[in-house]
Design a protein around this motif. Structure first.
Motif, mmCIF file in Angstrom:
data_model
loop_
_atom_site.group_PDB
_atom_site.id
_atom_site.type_symbol
_atom_site.label_atom_id
_atom_site.label_comp_id
_atom_site.label_asym_id
_atom_site.label_seq_id
_atom_site.Cartn_x
_atom_site.Cartn_y
_atom_site.Cartn_z
ATOM 1 N N ALA A 118 0.881 -1.173 0.000
ATOM 2 C CA ALA A 118 0.000 0.000 0.000
ATOM 3 C C ALA A 118 0.916 1.219 0.000
ATOM 4 O O ALA A 118 2.077 1.136 0.402
ATOM 5 N N HIS A 119 0.381 2.349 -0.454
ATOM 6 C CA HIS A 119 1.199 3.549 -0.637
ATOM 7 C C HIS A 119 0.613 4.744 0.092
ATOM 8 O O HIS A 119 -0.553 4.728 0.496
ATOM 9 N N ASN A 120 1.436 5.757 0.225
ATOM 10 C CA ASN A 120 1.014 6.991 0.881
ATOM 11 C C ASN A 120 -0.307 7.491 0.292
ATOM 12 O O ASN A 120 -0.478 7.540 -0.918
ATOM 13 N N GLY A 121 -1.233 7.817 1.165
ATOM 14 C CA GLY A 121 -2.528 8.343 0.738
ATOM 15 C C GLY A 121 -3.600 7.298 0.517
ATOM 16 O O GLY A 121 -4.779 7.642 0.395
ATOM 17 N N ASP A 122 -3.227 6.015 0.455
ATOM 18 C CA ASP A 122 -4.235 4.967 0.263
ATOM 19 C C ASP A 122 -5.186 4.941 1.454
ATOM 20 O O ASP A 122 -4.760 5.017 2.613
ATOM 21 N N LEU A 123 -6.465 4.822 1.182
ATOM 22 C CA LEU A 123 -7.479 4.648 2.219
ATOM 23 C C LEU A 123 -7.731 3.154 2.352
ATOM 24 O O LEU A 123 -8.232 2.523 1.419
ATOM 25 N N LEU A 124 -7.375 2.603 3.489
ATOM 26 C CA LEU A 124 -7.474 1.167 3.701
ATOM 27 C C LEU A 124 -8.701 0.820 4.522
ATOM 28 O O LEU A 124 -9.091 1.555 5.424
ATOM 29 N N ARG A 125 -9.298 -0.318 4.205
ATOM 30 C CA ARG A 125 -10.404 -0.876 4.989
ATOM 31 C C ARG A 125 -9.844 -2.038 5.790
ATOM 32 O O ARG A 125 -9.313 -2.998 5.216
ATOM 33 N N ALA A 145 -7.783 -4.199 3.088
ATOM 34 C CA ALA A 145 -8.036 -4.133 1.642
ATOM 35 C C ALA A 145 -7.891 -2.701 1.137
ATOM 36 O O ALA A 145 -8.159 -1.734 1.858
ATOM 37 N N LEU A 146 -7.483 -2.600 -0.118
ATOM 38 C CA LEU A 146 -7.438 -1.320 -0.816
ATOM 39 C C LEU A 146 -8.856 -0.933 -1.239
ATOM 40 O O LEU A 146 -9.767 -1.773 -1.215
ATOM 41 N N PRO A 147 -9.053 0.311 -1.661
ATOM 42 C CA PRO A 147 -10.395 0.735 -2.076
ATOM 43 C C PRO A 147 -11.018 -0.109 -3.193
ATOM 44 O O PRO A 147 -12.227 -0.271 -3.249
ATOM 45 N N ASP A 148 -10.175 -0.711 -4.048
ATOM 46 C CA ASP A 148 -10.707 -1.547 -5.133
ATOM 47 C C ASP A 148 -11.043 -2.961 -4.661
ATOM 48 O O ASP A 148 -11.447 -3.808 -5.455
#
Length: 161
Positions: A118-125, A145-148
C-alpha cells in the motif's frame, strides 16, 4: 481511540436498542474519542487515527478505515509491515473488547500474511471478525483491503479476556 468506553456503565444497552444499533454506537464512540488529551503524547491508536466504517452484529465483525500517511512508510515508500500488523491488532482488539465486554484484553498471538503493498494516501479498509469464542480466549480473523477490494494483508489472532 478510547478503550475506556468499554466499561459496563458506558456500554449498557439503551431501552429498545437492537444488538446492531448498540454495537454501532459503542464502536463508533470508541473510535471517535482520543486518549491524546489524557496522555502526554499520542498513543499508536491515536496516530493510526482509525475511523469507524461499519459493523455487523450477526456476523460479529467490524470495519475501520485508516489512511496511509508518510510516517507509516518503510524505506521503499510502501506501508511498513509493522503498521499493517498494528492496524489489524487494533481492529481485532476493538472487536474483542466489545464481545468480551472488558478492558482486560491481551493479544496472545498474531499472524499476518503480507500480500501486496500500500502507498502513501491509500485509504485502507481494515476488517475483523470473531471466528470462535471460548471462556477465556477469543479467536479472530482480519484483513486489510485497498479501495478496489484487493487484499493487502490477512491475519489471525487470539486474545485472552
Amino acid at each position: 481511540m478510547d478503550y475506556t468506553i468499554f466499561t459496563p456503565d458506558q456500554t449498557a444497552r439503551e431501552s429498545g436498542e437492537s444488538e446492531q444499533a448498540h454495537m454501532a454506537r459503542v464502536l463508533r464512540d470508541a473510535c471517535g474519542q482520543s486518549l491524546h488529551e489524557k496522555l502526554s503524547e499520542p498513543g499508536i491508536c491515536d496516530l493510526l487515527a482509525p475511523e469507524f466504517v461499519s459493523c455487523d452484529a450477526e456476523n460479529q465483525s467490524v470495519t475501520l478505515a485508516v489512511t496511509v500517511r508518510p510516517w507509516m512508510l518503510n524505506p521503499k515508500a510502501t506501508l511498513h509491515g509493522g503498521m499493517m500488523a498494528a492496524m489489524l491488532d487494533t481492529t481485532m482488539g476493538l472487536l474483542v473488547r466489545y464481545y468480551g465486554q472488558t478492558l482486560e484484553v491481551s493479544t496472545i498471538s498474531l499472524s499476518v500474511n503480507y500480500l501486496r503493498p500500500a502507498h502513501n494516501g491509500d485509504l485502507l479498509r481494515v476488517t475483523a471478525r470473531i471466528d470462535k469464542r471460548g471462556r477465556r480466549v477469543i479467536f479472530t480473523g482480519g484483513e486489510i483491503a485497498l479501495p478496489d477490494g484487493k487484499k493487502i494483508a490477512t491475519a489471525t489472532a487470539s486474545f485472552m479476556i
